[in-house]
Design an enzyme around this catalytic site. Sequence first.
Site, PDB file in Angstrom:
ATOM      1  N   GLU A  49     -31.151 -17.311  13.904  1.00  0.00           N
ATOM      2  CA  GLU A  49     -31.534 -18.635  14.394  1.00  0.00           C
ATOM      3  C   GLU A  49     -31.530 -18.694  15.918  1.00  0.00           C
ATOM      4  O   GLU A  49     -30.989 -19.617  16.521  1.00  0.00           O
ATOM      5  CB  GLU A  49     -30.614 -19.711  13.788  1.00  0.00           C
ATOM      6  CG  GLU A  49     -30.656 -19.706  12.266  1.00  0.00           C
ATOM      7  CD  GLU A  49     -29.830 -20.798  11.600  1.00  0.00           C
ATOM      8  OE1 GLU A  49     -28.862 -21.268  12.210  1.00  0.00           O
ATOM      9  OE2 GLU A  49     -30.166 -21.164  10.456  1.00  0.00           O
ATOM     10  N   ASP A  92     -27.505 -21.099   2.290  1.00  0.00           N
ATOM     11  CA  ASP A  92     -26.898 -21.851   3.382  1.00  0.00           C
ATOM     12  C   ASP A  92     -26.180 -23.103   2.879  1.00  0.00           C
ATOM     13  O   ASP A  92     -26.680 -24.205   3.073  1.00  0.00           O
ATOM     14  CB  ASP A  92     -27.997 -22.237   4.395  1.00  0.00           C
ATOM     15  CG  ASP A  92     -27.421 -22.790   5.676  1.00  0.00           C
ATOM     16  OD1 ASP A  92     -26.209 -22.650   5.894  1.00  0.00           O
ATOM     17  OD2 ASP A  92     -28.196 -23.365   6.470  1.00  0.00           O
ATOM     18  N   GLU A 151     -22.846 -30.811   5.430  1.00  0.00           N
ATOM     19  CA  GLU A 151     -24.195 -30.789   5.989  1.00  0.00           C
ATOM     20  C   GLU A 151     -25.261 -31.070   4.930  1.00  0.00           C
ATOM     21  O   GLU A 151     -26.211 -31.811   5.178  1.00  0.00           O
ATOM     22  CB  GLU A 151     -24.448 -29.411   6.633  1.00  0.00           C
ATOM     23  CG  GLU A 151     -25.870 -29.230   7.118  1.00  0.00           C
ATOM     24  CD  GLU A 151     -26.135 -27.864   7.737  1.00  0.00           C
ATOM     25  OE1 GLU A 151     -25.194 -27.057   7.882  1.00  0.00           O
ATOM     26  OE2 GLU A 151     -27.305 -27.606   8.082  1.00  0.00           O
TER      27      GLU A 151
HETATM   28  C1  GCU Z   1     -27.040 -23.770   9.139  1.00  0.00           C
HETATM   29  C2  GCU Z   1     -26.905 -24.976  10.019  1.00  0.00           C
HETATM   30  C3  GCU Z   1     -26.908 -24.614  11.475  1.00  0.00           C
HETATM   31  C4  GCU Z   1     -25.861 -23.541  11.734  1.00  0.00           C
HETATM   32  C5  GCU Z   1     -26.090 -22.361  10.815  1.00  0.00           C
HETATM   33  C6  GCU Z   1     -25.031 -21.303  10.911  1.00  0.00           C
HETATM   34  O1  GCU Z   1     -28.305 -23.232   9.234  1.00  0.00           O
HETATM   35  O2  GCU Z   1     -27.962 -25.864   9.745  1.00  0.00           O
HETATM   36  O3  GCU Z   1     -26.649 -25.768  12.220  1.00  0.00           O
HETATM   37  O4  GCU Z   1     -25.894 -23.129  13.046  1.00  0.00           O
HETATM   38  O5  GCU Z   1     -26.095 -22.809   9.483  1.00  0.00           O
HETATM   39  O6  GCU Z   1     -24.235 -21.221   9.983  1.00  0.00           O
HETATM   40  O7  GCU Z   1     -24.999 -20.543  11.861  1.00  0.00           O
END
Ligand code: GCU
Length: 707
Positions: free
Chosen positions: A298, A372, A400
């Site tokens: 990400e 997730d 979340e």
């Molecule tokens: C999810 C979440 C993110 C977080 C990521 C992670 O995708 O939406 O906000 O950073 O998990 O666990 O790194």
Amino acid sequence: MLPLVFIFLHVFSEDGYRLWLRYAPVENAVLLQKYQNQVKNIVLKADTPSLKAAKTELETALLKMLGIRPVFTETVEGRNNLVIELPDDFDVIKNNTGAQELQVIGNEGFILRQIKNENFIIVANSHVGLLYGVFRFLQILQQEQPLPELNVVDAPKTQVRILNHWDNLDRTVERGYAGFSLWDWFRLPDVIHPRYIDYARANASVGINGTAITNVNANAQILTPVYLEKVKALADAFRPYGLKVYLTARFSAPMELDNLPTADPHDKQVQDWWNRKVEEIYSYIPDFGGFLVKADSEGQPGPHNYNRTQAEGANMLADAVAPFGGIVMWRAFVYDQHMPEDRTKQAYNEFKPLDGKFRDNVIVQVKNGPLDFQPREPFHPLFGGMEKTNLMMEFQITQEYLGFSTHLVFLAPLYEECLQFDTHAKGKGSTVAKTIDGSLYGQKLTGMAGVSNIGTDRNWTGHPFGQANWYAFGRLAWNPYLGSREIANEWIKMTFTKNHDFVRPVKKMMLDSRETCVNYMTPLGLHHIMAAGHHHGPGPWVEGRRPDWTAIYYHRASADSIGFNRSSSGSNAIGQYHQPVAELFDNSKSCPEEFLLWFHRVPWDYRVKSGNTLWDEMAYRYNQGVNDVRTMQQTWNSLKDFVDNERFRYVESLLGIQEKEAVWWRNSCLLYFQTFSNMPIPDAIEQPDKTLEYYMGIRELYMPGHH
Ligand code: GCU
């Protein structure tokens, strides 16, 4: 005349700040007298910070619960002493504990035992162990359990029991729904809020011994001297409670902070930079726990940028912290939007070949499921897939994908379901729990992380019942074999009341709540159909953007079918599991129905076990979820007389939100999926009162936790 307790509840309100450490007066008169006798004399030499903390806790708790101020002495005389000491210090302890049990309790465990002359002992091999023993003893009193024959020998089954705070330096919290970050960076290191101490107390009371205080989407600034001063102040405040501080390390920190041309883990300059940085950190915090790292995921930088493996990246940091006894928690949440492979398979593909290549002080942190933190996922195939690597569990405590801090969802059943899943890695009985506590593969370093749901809200977690998830995480990190029922029972009694007429219905409501949430959000194995970005509310129509962040990538609905084919005829994600689990999941007939659409693409008129078509079943389950929230409301409303006004009203309002949102989920998902199935919503269920366009038009701005 109204009973006193009734008046008390309605006049004195509670704001939830005191968590499960309320120390309410003991109500049972006979027990009260016994307890009072029992703890009149406490033998405790409070000459270290941890023992001072234990003493203060006892003083506060016993005054509130029993109305007495115990005498603290250093010698055992006569009867009715509570002796809290290390094994070598007192004959009374030496004579009443065996060498073997002292070995069993290790460095953090404890023994609580009644001995001759109605004396009690709390024994541990360390001061923090004694503190944990004191907390457990107080929990027994809080639950009004009789003391005679008390004999508890308990030790944590995992070593690193840690909260992960996704807290940013500007005090916003990624996926945080309980206000802002607890860490008041601006006023640190000078101001130590009492709240930091209460935070440490709460953690110690359930045996949590670590806290990673910064977001995994890391900011390199935390590693600069200005911030290290502040981190040191927090570490100093937490230390008496056995709570170690960890930081997230941004892989590109050497470039960002000191203009190095690269962050390549093979580069000597980079290695030196980290070695020096680590030395500097330890000069501030001699017992610094180590780093938590999110890399190559990400948008976070990582070893991939230099064509290095996850092991090469992790090992570089591990070598830097090793001389100081530090560890590296390296996250397995690695996936890449440019990879055509099913996202749920990518972490396993990446890490499995690296099994055995990580240093001994690296522990790979794996989310409970392969996607997730969904309301329901099968267990991550890396559990049972990595034999020669230290692995730790990562659960999400913050909700979340489960309704934020407005839905009452008790997460212990989710955690338990995962921990008790049999991976069959070494034959029957190879549960996930055994892959993380070292009992299956003999890993030396073990642990469990929980993504925190804590913030500046007065009640810490936003929803009063969110506290139960923090509590449950701590208990399960200590002992992954505990049951949800037992955990709920303890928590309710300490947080509200011991009255059976309250405990029983509330426990049922909590234990059912996770399944209820699955039903109104993602029944039958549906997943990742939340609104884009903030993930609040339904968004099964989300498309565009990067495909692995859409909903349609996951449900793949069409006129004839719905679901992601991960069987051997599809992405073959089932191939990452051991037999017979792989076979169980592979066949739509044997696949547990709760994972049906996770692993299979199924026609709308497919007959599920109930005899319904898939479409009807889906509709019934969505509706069931709504009905069950209404039942929760009824349950709660019937309990008004047991709860103080403030908490009662607040939970009542939150359940109101949950009901509205469950309806929102049911209606929008059914209307949307109906455009594919073209089948009627069964008459027996409440029909949507709004159109699909209405639901698709909802845009929520400024949602918490999303910045
Ligand atoms: C999810 C979440 C993110 C977080 C990521 C992670 O995708 O939406 O906000 O950073 O998990 O666990 O790194």
